[in-house]
Write an enzyme that holds these catalytic residues in place. Structure first.
Site, mmCIF file in Angstrom:
data_model
loop_
_atom_site.group_PDB
_atom_site.id
_atom_site.type_symbol
_atom_site.label_atom_id
_atom_site.label_comp_id
_atom_site.label_asym_id
_atom_site.label_seq_id
_atom_site.Cartn_x
_atom_site.Cartn_y
_atom_site.Cartn_z
ATOM 1 N N ASP A 245 62.692 64.278 46.448
ATOM 2 C CA ASP A 245 61.878 63.872 47.604
ATOM 3 C C ASP A 245 62.751 63.709 48.850
ATOM 4 O OD1 ASP A 245 62.408 61.919 45.490
ATOM 5 O OD2 ASP A 245 61.922 60.416 46.982
ATOM 6 N N ASP B 34 60.419 75.809 42.909
ATOM 7 C CA ASP B 34 59.211 76.472 43.415
ATOM 8 C C ASP B 34 58.796 75.832 44.743
ATOM 9 O OD1 ASP B 34 56.974 78.013 43.592
ATOM 10 O OD2 ASP B 34 55.946 77.165 41.867
ATOM 11 N N TYR C 93 56.781 74.826 33.518
ATOM 12 C CA TYR C 93 56.298 76.213 33.546
ATOM 13 C C TYR C 93 56.424 76.902 32.188
ATOM 14 C CZ TYR C 93 56.113 76.139 38.593
ATOM 15 O OH TYR C 93 55.804 75.839 39.884
ATOM 16 N N LYS D 51 64.898 65.086 40.113
ATOM 17 C CA LYS D 51 64.152 63.825 40.239
ATOM 18 C C LYS D 51 64.599 62.926 39.091
ATOM 19 C CE LYS D 51 60.903 61.424 42.185
ATOM 20 N NZ LYS D 51 61.273 60.609 43.329
#
Ligand code: NAD
Length: 410
Positions: free
Chosen positions: A273, A297, A152, A219
């Site tokens: 995930d 987000d 972002y 991640k």
């Protein structure tokens, strides 16, 4: 403005809130005026009920979005940002992203310009609100999403431009990395300083609110130097700043046989995930979640959906110098001025703001009155069409009902 009104000050990193603090608000675009009017009515009633007229908010309108543009020619006038900086606490309705205004998103611009590095979203179930979960009441989490960096940061180059060609050439010749000629490129910076300030805020919140765990969501199995670094720096800051109030999940089992000792927050981490499965299957294992921007987000919207959607979910963007509380939905232009939509997101953001001021009683009475109102079946169209036997009320009618419940609580 009240003659006794004063600016909120700060002393030793803590807010010093006068009885009549001046709080700037941005009404917002589209449905903004409807949800803002409802919110102001409810917040004023809650403060009045809790403090019998001694405490009161002196609201100060500042302009941004369409109203800002009409008045000053600027979507986000510098004066608005300066006023928010000076007053330390503000609240805003949703704003339409200007098309072709040269601004990607007003919300992102506000966060960056005021260094509001933590986006905080409490996700709590309110009885009767339709949810896709079997046990939505088990969802009670607070997400701390990093606001300033990650993908972002806005560093990207479009496919086929001279800029992207330069980057591709640089990566090939200097770094030995091959990238297809027809690719666009974005950069994902994640820094130690920003990670640590975000995770420290999340841990301090868990300690203050006696929440048992903080989960670092990342991640890192794939992105070693950004996402895994976020996890590592998260554990580091827990140790450096909160060593005697936290333990890691590994220590929980190695040293404490899996029994959480009193007064210690457990710091754990999960791959992003897997998190999405776990918050559905075992939501009661998660309390505070700290995540980089993109993961944060996704997970905050997914969790909001688990407890009834964005129309209900409150939020705040907080830095070291100021805090801006906001509706998490957009400006829904097709419902503008119809006095129809659900104002809960901004009302509950107002409740978060009261808590931030230290006015806990008023804050809790807002939460409780919203719960009661929904439980009694007086709800706006979005909920009414999903709750059997509910009575549909307007946006202002919903606020009136909440005010009635606040007054009957005292
Ligand atoms: P939106 O959230 O404004 O609306 C999408 C749909 O969600 C609406 O048509 C409505 O059906 C429903 N909805 C939204 N808020 C509701 C409420 N309070 N009560 C009941 N139903 C509600 O999303 P969008 O249409 O994609 O965006 C409209 C504008 O808002 C865009 O310019 C977008 O950039 C901007 N936006 C602003 C924010 C913000 O200010 N925080 C957030 C998201 C989008």
């Amino acid at each position: 403005m009240e003659t006794s009104s004063k600016i909120i000050q700060e002393r030793d990193g803590k807010l010093n809130v006068p009885d009549v603090p001046i709080i700037p608000f941005i009404e917002g675009d589209g449905i903004g005026p409807d949800v803002w009017t409802a919110t102001r009515t409810v917040i004023d009633a809650a403060v009045e009920a809790a403090h019998g007229g001694i405490k009161k908010i002196a609201w100060l309108e500042v302009y941004a979005g369409e109203k800002g543009h009409q008045r000053t020619g600027e979507w986000l006038p510098e004066e608005t940002l300066e006023t928010i900086r000076e007053h330390r606490v503000a609240i805003k309705g949703p704003m339409t992203t200007p098309v072709g205004g040269g601004i990607r998103s007003l919300n992102v611009a506000i966060r960056h310009k005021l260094n509001l590095y933590a986006c905080i979203r409490p996700i709590k179930y309110i009885d009767l609100v339709p949810s896709p979960m079997k046990h939505p009441e088990k969802v009670d989490m607070v997400v701390f999403r990093e606001n300033m960096e990650d993908v972002y940061a806005g560093i990207e180059w479009e496919r086929g431009t001279p800029e992207v060609e330069r980057v591709i050439r640089f990566l090939q010749s200097e770094m030995g990395v091959s990238i297809p000629e027809d690719a666009g490129i974005g950069i994902k910076p994640i820094s130690e300083k920003n990670t640590k300030q975000l995770v420290a805020k999340a841990i301090a919140y868990a300690i203050d609110n006696k929440m048992p765990t903080v989960t670092l969501m990342h991640k890192g199995n794939i992105m070693k130097f950004t996402e895994a670094a976020f996890r590592n720096w998260g554990y580091e800051v827990a140790e450096e700043r909160f060593g005697d109030q936290t333990i890691t999940e590994a220590e929980l089992f190695d040293k404490y046989q899996g029994v959480q000792p009193d007064g210690k927050v457990v710091i754990k981490d999960r791959i992003a995930d897997v998190m999405f499965q776990m918050v559905l299957l075992r939501p009661d294992e998660f309390h505070v979640i700290a995540a980089p921007n993109l993961n944060g987000d996704y997970i905050s919207d997914a969790l909001a959906a688990q407890v009834g959607g964005l129309g209900m979910a409150p939020g705040a963007n907080i830095g070291d110098d100021c805090a801006v509380f906001e509706a998490t939905h957009g400006s829904a232009p097709k419902y503008a001025g119809l006095d129809k939509v659900n104002p809960s997101s901004l009302i509950l953001s107002g409740a978060m703001m009261l808590e931030h001021l230290g006015w806990k009683e008023a804050s809790q009475s807002v939460w409780e009155a919203v719960r009661q109102t929904v439980r009694s079946g007086f709800v706006t169209y979005d909920l009414a069409r999903q709750i059997e036997g509910a009575t549909e009320v307007s946006c202002s009618g919903f606020a009136e009902q909440i005010v009635k419940n606040i007054r009957s609580e005292t």
